[in-house]
Design a protein around this motif. Structure first.
Motif, mmCIF file in Angstrom:
data_model
loop_
_atom_site.group_PDB
_atom_site.id
_atom_site.type_symbol
_atom_site.label_atom_id
_atom_site.label_comp_id
_atom_site.label_asym_id
_atom_site.label_seq_id
_atom_site.Cartn_x
_atom_site.Cartn_y
_atom_site.Cartn_z
ATOM 1 N N VAL A 159 0.846 -1.194 0.000
ATOM 2 C CA VAL A 159 0.000 0.000 0.000
ATOM 3 C C VAL A 159 0.885 1.248 0.000
ATOM 4 C CG1 VAL A 159 -1.921 1.180 1.122
ATOM 5 C CG2 VAL A 159 -1.700 -1.310 1.324
ATOM 6 N N VAL A 160 0.694 2.105 -1.000
ATOM 7 C CA VAL A 160 1.599 3.243 -1.190
ATOM 8 C C VAL A 160 0.819 4.510 -1.523
ATOM 9 C CG1 VAL A 160 3.439 1.716 -2.028
ATOM 10 C CG2 VAL A 160 1.916 2.815 -3.680
ATOM 11 N N ASP A 161 1.501 5.626 -1.398
ATOM 12 C CA ASP A 161 0.928 6.903 -1.827
ATOM 13 C C ASP A 161 2.049 7.892 -2.074
ATOM 14 O OD1 ASP A 161 -0.937 8.787 -2.551
ATOM 15 O OD2 ASP A 161 -1.676 9.165 -0.527
ATOM 16 N N LYS A 162 1.681 8.991 -2.681
ATOM 17 C CA LYS A 162 2.608 10.088 -2.961
ATOM 18 C C LYS A 162 1.893 11.395 -2.646
ATOM 19 C CE LYS A 162 3.195 13.442 -6.230
ATOM 20 N NZ LYS A 162 2.113 14.301 -6.804
ATOM 21 N N HIS A 163 2.635 12.352 -2.106
ATOM 22 C CA HIS A 163 2.058 13.659 -1.816
ATOM 23 C C HIS A 163 3.011 14.747 -2.296
ATOM 24 C CE1 HIS A 163 -0.276 16.738 0.301
ATOM 25 N NE2 HIS A 163 0.890 17.286 0.581
ATOM 26 N N SER A 164 2.440 15.791 -2.881
ATOM 27 C CA SER A 164 3.224 16.942 -3.327
ATOM 28 C C SER A 164 2.780 18.180 -2.569
ATOM 29 C CB SER A 164 3.024 17.164 -4.835
ATOM 30 O OG SER A 164 3.536 18.424 -5.227
ATOM 31 N N THR A 165 3.726 19.070 -2.288
ATOM 32 C CA THR A 165 3.361 20.325 -1.638
ATOM 33 C C THR A 165 2.765 21.322 -2.633
ATOM 34 O OG1 THR A 165 5.634 21.159 -1.882
ATOM 35 C CG2 THR A 165 5.066 20.075 0.202
ATOM 36 N N GLY A 166 2.656 20.937 -3.906
ATOM 37 C CA GLY A 166 1.912 21.735 -4.879
ATOM 38 C C GLY A 166 2.781 22.522 -5.821
ATOM 39 N N GLY A 167 2.384 22.513 -7.088
ATOM 40 C CA GLY A 167 3.145 23.260 -8.083
ATOM 41 C C GLY A 167 2.330 23.512 -9.332
ATOM 42 N N ILE A 168 2.766 24.467 -10.136
ATOM 43 C CA ILE A 168 2.058 24.824 -11.357
ATOM 44 C C ILE A 168 2.273 23.729 -12.408
ATOM 45 C CG2 ILE A 168 1.754 26.589 -13.132
ATOM 46 C CD1 ILE A 168 1.087 27.440 -10.235
ATOM 47 N N GLY A 169 1.167 23.162 -12.883
ATOM 48 C CA GLY A 169 1.246 22.076 -13.853
ATOM 49 C C GLY A 169 1.531 20.728 -13.238
ATOM 50 N N ASP A 170 1.408 20.625 -11.913
ATOM 51 C CA ASP A 170 1.725 19.369 -11.218
ATOM 52 C C ASP A 170 0.521 18.431 -11.271
ATOM 53 O OD1 ASP A 170 2.547 17.316 -9.641
ATOM 54 O OD2 ASP A 170 2.933 18.503 -7.850
ATOM 55 N N LYS A 171 0.561 17.540 -12.279
ATOM 56 C CA LYS A 171 -0.503 16.542 -12.425
ATOM 57 C C LYS A 171 0.061 15.133 -12.249
ATOM 58 C CE LYS A 171 -0.007 18.487 -16.030
ATOM 59 N NZ LYS A 171 1.073 19.433 -16.466
ATOM 60 N N ILE A 172 1.172 15.021 -11.524
ATOM 61 C CA ILE A 172 1.888 13.750 -11.392
ATOM 62 C C ILE A 172 0.996 12.640 -10.848
ATOM 63 C CG2 ILE A 172 3.758 12.580 -10.152
ATOM 64 C CD1 ILE A 172 5.343 15.212 -10.362
ATOM 65 N N SER A 173 0.158 12.952 -9.865
ATOM 66 C CA SER A 173 -0.669 11.929 -9.223
ATOM 67 C C SER A 173 -1.612 11.243 -10.202
ATOM 68 C CB SER A 173 -1.493 12.547 -8.094
ATOM 69 O OG SER A 173 -0.662 13.012 -7.054
ATOM 70 N N ILE A 174 -2.073 11.968 -11.210
ATOM 71 C CA ILE A 174 -3.124 11.449 -12.099
ATOM 72 C C ILE A 174 -2.649 10.253 -12.919
ATOM 73 C CG2 ILE A 174 -4.689 12.059 -14.002
ATOM 74 C CD1 ILE A 174 -4.686 14.949 -12.711
ATOM 75 N N PRO A 175 -1.487 10.316 -13.567
ATOM 76 C CA PRO A 175 -0.993 9.097 -14.234
ATOM 77 C C PRO A 175 -0.277 8.141 -13.290
ATOM 78 C CG PRO A 175 0.437 10.949 -14.766
ATOM 79 C CD PRO A 175 -0.708 11.503 -13.963
ATOM 80 N N LEU A 176 0.236 8.652 -12.164
ATOM 81 C CA LEU A 176 1.026 7.809 -11.262
ATOM 82 C C LEU A 176 0.173 6.738 -10.584
ATOM 83 C CD1 LEU A 176 3.635 7.116 -9.737
ATOM 84 C CD2 LEU A 176 3.058 8.899 -8.084
ATOM 85 N N ALA A 177 -0.998 7.106 -10.063
ATOM 86 C CA ALA A 177 -1.828 6.143 -9.326
ATOM 87 C C ALA A 177 -2.183 4.923 -10.181
ATOM 88 C CB ALA A 177 -3.078 6.831 -8.788
ATOM 89 N N PRO A 178 -2.707 5.102 -11.407
ATOM 90 C CA PRO A 178 -3.013 3.915 -12.215
ATOM 91 C C PRO A 178 -1.778 3.142 -12.652
ATOM 92 C CG PRO A 178 -3.529 5.930 -13.424
ATOM 93 C CD PRO A 178 -3.239 6.329 -12.023
ATOM 94 N N ALA A 179 -0.656 3.832 -12.855
ATOM 95 C CA ALA A 179 0.574 3.131 -13.230
ATOM 96 C C ALA A 179 1.046 2.235 -12.096
ATOM 97 C CB ALA A 179 1.660 4.137 -13.603
ATOM 98 N N LEU A 180 0.968 2.716 -10.861
ATOM 99 C CA LEU A 180 1.347 1.903 -9.706
ATOM 100 C C LEU A 180 0.399 0.716 -9.533
ATOM 101 C CD1 LEU A 180 2.211 4.769 -7.200
ATOM 102 C CD2 LEU A 180 3.835 3.111 -8.143
ATOM 103 N N ALA A 181 -0.902 0.958 -9.765
ATOM 104 C CA ALA A 181 -1.868 -0.143 -9.683
ATOM 105 C C ALA A 181 -1.570 -1.202 -10.738
ATOM 106 C CB ALA A 181 -3.285 0.390 -9.845
ATOM 107 N N ALA A 182 -1.112 -0.768 -11.907
ATOM 108 C CA ALA A 182 -0.737 -1.713 -12.973
ATOM 109 C C ALA A 182 0.493 -2.521 -12.582
ATOM 110 C CB ALA A 182 -0.503 -0.960 -14.274
ATOM 111 N N CYS A 183 1.263 -2.018 -11.608
ATOM 112 C CA CYS A 183 2.431 -2.743 -11.076
ATOM 113 C C CYS A 183 2.072 -3.570 -9.843
ATOM 114 C CB CYS A 183 3.548 -1.760 -10.735
ATOM 115 S SG CYS A 183 4.251 -0.901 -12.148
#
Length: 460
Positions: A89-113
Motif C-alpha cells: 500500500v503506497v501513496d505520494k504527496h506533493s506540496t503543490g506546483g504549477i502544472g503538477d498533475k503527477i498523481s493522475i498518471p502515477l496512481a493507475p501506473a502503480l496499480a498496474a504494477c
C-alpha cells in the motif's frame, strides 16, 4: 464555565495551555491529544484554535510535539485498514506546483504494477491547482466516497483518487480551515502534521513526498524545502511509513499544460505514450513511482523501478487502470471509453477548452532560460481556473498550453504558448496579456535543460 484540560500532574485551562505554547514551552502528549479531542467535543472554540495556531506558528514545535499532533489528528476519526494488502500500500504527496498533475498518471501506473494506491488528495490552494479539481473536469467523476466505496475501489481496481471524508481525520479538516484565515498555513509544524496525519490515515506502507521550492511554491528556497523535507521524513519514519522525500524545482511549470481539463488531457497523453507527450512529466512520474517500487521491495534498484513504471505507459496497462478507476468513481462508460480513445475530437468534446485563445509571442531569438510559473499560475487562477475564494466555481475550460520549454530554441515573433481564456478575461484580469507575454526569459546562449530534482532524502 471555563474549559479545562487534564494531564497526570495538574489541570490547565485552555488559555493557560495556549500561553504555555506562546511562551515556547513543550506541550506533552496528553495536552495535545486533549486539545485535538476538544475540537469535536466542544471544549475548544474557534478563538482558542486561532490563538494556538498562531502560538505554534511563532514558537514552533519539537519533534515529539509534531509526532503527537500528527497521531492525535490521525486518530480524531476513522482510519482505513489494509491488512490484506500489507507491504503493497503506497501513496505520494506533493506540496503543490504549477502544472503538477503527477498523481493522475502515477496512481493507475502503480496499480498496474500490482501496488494498492488509496490516494486522498486535495483541492487547489491559491495559484496551485488541485488534483481533485482537475479530475472533476471529467463529467461524473466523484471525489467524495464512503469508506465502503474506497475499500471496494482499492480491492478491485487497485487505485483511487478521492477527497478527505468527514469521518477521516476531521481534526485536519477543521484546523486547515482555521489556518487558511489566520495566516498560519506556512508553519512547518502544521504542514508536517497536516500532511502526515492524512497519509497515516490511509495506512500506507511506503510514501513518496515531493517538496517543492521556487517562486510559485510555498517554500521559496531550497534550504526552506530541505528543512520541511527533513521534518516530514523524520516524523513519517516514526509513524512507521517508509518514506523518501524529493526536493524539486518549481520556478518553471511542470509539463506543457496548466489548468484543469487541459492537465487531464496531458495526463492521458502520457498514459497513451502519445508522441510528443511531456518528457518532463514522464521522468517525474517514473522517478517517484519507481522509488515506491523500491520502498516496497518490488524491485531492487531505482532504474528497474523507473522502467517498470514506463512500461505500464508503453503497454497500455496504466491507461486501462485509469479507465477502470474513473468508471468506478462515477464517469459513465461511454465517456471513459472516449477519453482513452485515439479520437482527439471526442476527447476535446469532453475536456472542453475555451474557444477564446491568445498566443504569447517571443520578442527575441535565442534559447528559453525560464518560464515564470508564478505569473502563468496567477493568470489561470484569476481567469477562473483557480479559486480566489473557497466558494468560487471553477471554469474547467481555462488553461495554458506551452509550445516550448526551458532549453528549447525560439525565434523572434514565434508563438511559445497558447492561453485559453473566457470572453470576459480582461474584466477579470485587465493585465493578463501583459503578464502572459512577459512570462518568458530568453538567453542568447544555449541553456541546459531543466533539472527538476535538487535533492533526495530518505530511504533508498
Amino acid at each position: 464555565m471555563t474549559s479545562t484540560l487534564t494531564n497526570c500532574d495538574h489541570i490547565l485551562s485552555i488559555p493557560d495551555l495556549i500561553a504555555k505554547k506562546r511562551d515556547g514551552l513543550e506541550l506533552n502528549t496528553d495536552e495535545i491529544q486533549q486539545f485535538i479531542a476538544g475540537l469535536s467535543n466542544g471544549d475548544v472554540q474557534d478563538c482558542h484554535v486561532g490563538a494556538m495556531l498562531m502560538a505554534i506558528f511563532i514558537k514552533g514545535m519539537t519533534e515529539k510535539e509534531i509526532c503527537s499532533m500528527t497521531t492525535s489528528m490521525r486518530d480524531s476519526g476513522e482510519r482505513l485498514h489494509w491488512s490484506q494488502f500489507r507491504g503493497s500500500v503506497v501513496d505520494k504527496h506533493s506540496t503543490g506546483g504549477i502544472g503538477d498533475k503527477i498523481s493522475i498518471p502515477l496512481a493507475p501506473a502503480l496499480a498496474a504494477c500490482q501496488l494498492k494506491v488509496p490516494m486522498m488528495s486535495g483541492r487547489g490552494l491559491g495559484i496551485t491547482g488541485g488534483t481533485l479539481d482537475k479530475l472533476e473536469s471529467m463529467p461524473g467523476y466523484q471525489t467524495q466516497l464512503t469508506d465502503k466505496q474506497i475499500t471496494e475501489l482499492i480491492s478491485t481496481v487497485g487505485c483511487g483518487i478521492f477527497s478527505q471524508s468527514v469521518k477521516l481525520n476531521p481534526a485536519d479538516r477543521y484546523l486547515y480551515s482555521i489556518r487558511d484565515v489566520t495566516a498560519t498555513v506556512p508553519s512547518t509544524a502544521l504542514i508536517v502534521s497536516s500532511i502526515l496525519s492524512k497519509k497515516s490515515v490511509e495506512d500506507v506502507d511506503a510514501l513518496v513526498l515531493d517538496v517543492k521550492f521556487g517562486s510559485s511554491a510555498f517554500m521559496k528556497t531550497a534550504e526552506q524545502a530541505e528543512n520541511l523535507a527533513h521534518w516530514l521524513y523524520k516524523v513519517s519514519e516514526m509513524l512507521g511509513m517508509r518514506t523518501c522525500c524529493y526536493i524539486t524545482e518549481m520556478n518553471n511549470p511542470i509539463g506543457y499544460c496548466i489548468g484543469n481539463a487541459i492537465e487531464i488531457e496531458e495526463s492521458i497523453d502520457l498514459m497513451k505514450y502519445k508522441p510528443g507527450h511531456s518528457k518532463d512529466l514522464e521522468d517525474l512520474v517514473c522517478e517517484q513511482g519507481g522509488r515506491l517500487l523500491v520502498l516496497t521491495q518490488k524491485v531492487n534498484t531505482i532504474d528497474e523501478g523507473r522502467e517498470m513504471l514506463r512500461e505500464t505507459f508503453k503497454n497500455g496497462s496504466a491507461l486501462r487502470k485509469f479507465h477502470d478507476m474513473i468508471i468506478a468513481q462515477g464517469v459513465c462508460e461511454t465517456i471513459a471509453k472516449q477519453l482513452i480513445s485515439d479520437d482527439d475530437n471526442a476527447i476535446g468534446s469532453i475536456l472542453k477548452l475555451s474557444d477564446m485563445k491568445y498566443q504569447a509571442i517571443s520578442s527575441e531569438t535565442g534559447f528559453i532560460q525560464a518560464i515564470d510559473s508564478l505569473k502563468l499560475g496567477t493568470i489561470v487562477q484569476r481567469l477562473g481556473g483557480g479559486r480566489l475564494k473557497s466558494t468560487d466555481k471553477l471554469d474547467f475550460s481555462v488553461g495554458i498550453r506551452l509550445l516550448k520549454h526551458v532549453g528549447d530554441s525560439v525565434e523572434k515573433n514565434e508563438p511559445w504558448a497558447i492561453l485559453y481564456a473566457g470572453h470576459d478575461a480582461s474584466h477579470h484580469y485587465p493585465k493578463f496579456l501583459d503578464d502572459f507575454n512577459g512570462s518568458l526569459t530568453v538567453s542568447a546562449s544555449p541553456v541546459v535543460p531543466l533539472q527538476r530534482i535538487y535533492k533526495i532524502m530518505g530511504s533508498t
